[in-house]
Scaffold this active site. Sequence first.
Site, PDB file in Angstrom:
ATOM      1  N   LYS A 185      24.796  27.355 -32.895  1.00 57.58           N
ATOM      2  CA  LYS A 185      24.185  26.026 -32.715  1.00 57.58           C
ATOM      3  C   LYS A 185      22.679  26.219 -32.549  1.00 57.58           C
ATOM      4  CE  LYS A 185      24.853  23.450 -28.850  1.00 57.58           C
ATOM      5  NZ  LYS A 185      23.507  23.459 -28.248  1.00 57.58           N
ATOM      6  N   ASP A 189      23.755  27.934 -24.138  1.00 54.97           N
ATOM      7  CA  ASP A 189      22.743  28.667 -23.375  1.00 54.97           C
ATOM      8  C   ASP A 189      22.570  28.057 -21.987  1.00 54.97           C
ATOM      9  OD1 ASP A 189      21.470  26.402 -24.299  1.00 54.97           O
ATOM     10  OD2 ASP A 189      19.622  27.425 -24.909  1.00 54.97           O
ATOM     11  N   SER A 190      23.279  26.949 -21.708  1.00 51.87           N
ATOM     12  CA  SER A 190      23.326  26.429 -20.330  1.00 51.87           C
ATOM     13  C   SER A 190      23.942  27.467 -19.393  1.00 51.87           C
ATOM     14  CB  SER A 190      24.130  25.125 -20.273  1.00 51.87           C
ATOM     15  OG  SER A 190      25.398  25.299 -20.870  1.00 51.87           O
ATOM     16  N   GLU A 220      22.696  14.612 -27.708  1.00 50.67           N
ATOM     17  CA  GLU A 220      22.669  14.685 -26.241  1.00 50.67           C
ATOM     18  C   GLU A 220      21.758  13.609 -25.640  1.00 50.67           C
ATOM     19  OE1 GLU A 220      22.072  18.619 -24.672  1.00 50.67           O
ATOM     20  OE2 GLU A 220      21.810  17.896 -22.615  1.00 50.67           O
ATOM     21  N   ASP A 263      25.264  29.451 -28.898  1.00 51.35           N
ATOM     22  CA  ASP A 263      23.911  28.894 -28.993  1.00 51.35           C
ATOM     23  C   ASP A 263      22.898  29.954 -29.392  1.00 51.35           C
ATOM     24  OD1 ASP A 263      23.631  26.174 -28.589  1.00 51.35           O
ATOM     25  OD2 ASP A 263      23.631  26.331 -26.394  1.00 51.35           O
ATOM     26  N   GLU A 316      19.051  24.076 -31.703  1.00 50.22           N
ATOM     27  CA  GLU A 316      18.440  22.827 -31.231  1.00 50.22           C
ATOM     28  C   GLU A 316      17.311  22.398 -32.162  1.00 50.22           C
ATOM     29  OE1 GLU A 316      17.249  22.807 -27.126  1.00 50.22           O
ATOM     30  OE2 GLU A 316      19.232  23.459 -26.439  1.00 50.22           O
TER      31      GLU A 316
HETATM   32  O1  KIV Z   1      24.025  24.756 -23.757  1.00 53.67           O
HETATM   33  C1  KIV Z   1      24.776  23.789 -23.655  1.00 53.67           C
HETATM   34  O2  KIV Z   1      25.568  23.671 -22.714  1.00 53.67           O
HETATM   35  C2  KIV Z   1      24.708  22.750 -24.658  1.00 53.67           C
HETATM   36  C3  KIV Z   1      25.535  21.534 -24.445  1.00 53.67           C
HETATM   37  C4  KIV Z   1      24.901  20.669 -23.439  1.00 53.67           C
HETATM   38  C5  KIV Z   1      25.784  20.810 -25.694  1.00 53.67           C
HETATM   39  O3  KIV Z   1      23.989  22.866 -25.590  1.00 53.67           O
END
Ligand code: KIV
Length: 295
Positions: free
Chosen positions: A122, A54-55, A190, A93, A124
Amino acid sequence: MSAQGKTKHPSKLSAGMLQNLKKEHRKISMLTCYDYSFANIANQSDIDILLVGDSGIMTLFGYPDTTYGTIELMEMMTKAVVTGAPDKFIIADMPFLSHRKGIHHALDSAERLIKCGAQAVKIEGLSGHKDVIAYLIESGIPVMGHLGLTPQSVHATGYKVQGRNTDDFQAIIADAMMLQELGVFAMVLECVPTELTEKITQMLDIPVIGIGAGNASDGQVLVLQDMLGMTQNIKPKFVRHYLNGFHTIQTALNHYHQDVKNASYPDATESYHLRNNQVQGNTATKIKQLMEQLS
Ligand code: KIV
C-alpha cells in the site's frame, strides 16, 4: 496445506478477487496486524484482509507517528504476520518516503516486503509518485492506494478530516480516478466525509476500503488494537470497540499478580512431580542424599 502444515482457508483472497466482491456487493473486512500471535488468531477468523500497516510503528513500537517507519521494521512485522496468518491475503505498507526516492528505491522496498511474504503493498498519496505506482504495478506488484488523510503527511496536514471544502473534495475524486487508471487493485479512503466516500465508491470499479469514511465504501479497515479497545486515551469517533481490551488485560495481569502474591499460583496440577518409577532404586537413594545435603 500451508508451509506450517495447517489446512488452508478455502477462501483466501487475492488482489484480483477483490473486484468480484465489489461487483457482488459483498463488503470487505480488513484489519491491521503486526505480530505473529494476533496473526494466528486472525488466520482462524473470517477477516478478509490483513494490513501490515505502518501504524504498527506507533502501536507496537510506541513511536509518536508513522514518519518513524523504516523498511526494516516493516519487514519484521510483515514476516511475523505472514508466518502467523498463512491463509490470509496480506498487504504491507510502504514506509515513510520509501516511494519518494525514485523508482529503483521504491522497487527495492516493495521487493523486500513481497519477499517477506506480503502479496501486495500500500502506498499513501499520488501526487509526485504516479510513475512509481505505475512501475510497481507494471513489475507485477499489486498496489493498493491510500487517499484522504494520509498519516505519513501528518506534519503537513495534521490528523484532520480531509475533503470538506469543494477544492479538496474535487481533488480527492480526481486522485481516486487517477489511481484506478494507474491500475491499483483497491484503495483506502481515510477520514473523509461520507458524501465523498459515496461518490468515489460509485465512480470506481475497484474496491474502496474506508476508515473514518462512513458506511458507503465497499469495505472497512480498523487498527486492530483500536477495535480491541487496547488504546486507553485516544478514541476517534469512527472507532468501535469490540472488546474492552485494556481493562480486560489489565484485570488479568492483576489477577496473576495476586495469585503469585498469595501463593495460590501455581497449584499442584500446574506443577511437575517426580514419577513413581523415578524414585525407585538408585535414583531414590541419590535423591535422598541430595535432599540431605540441601537441608
Ligand atoms: O497504517 C495503517 O494502519 C493504515 C490504515 C489506517 C489504513 O494505513
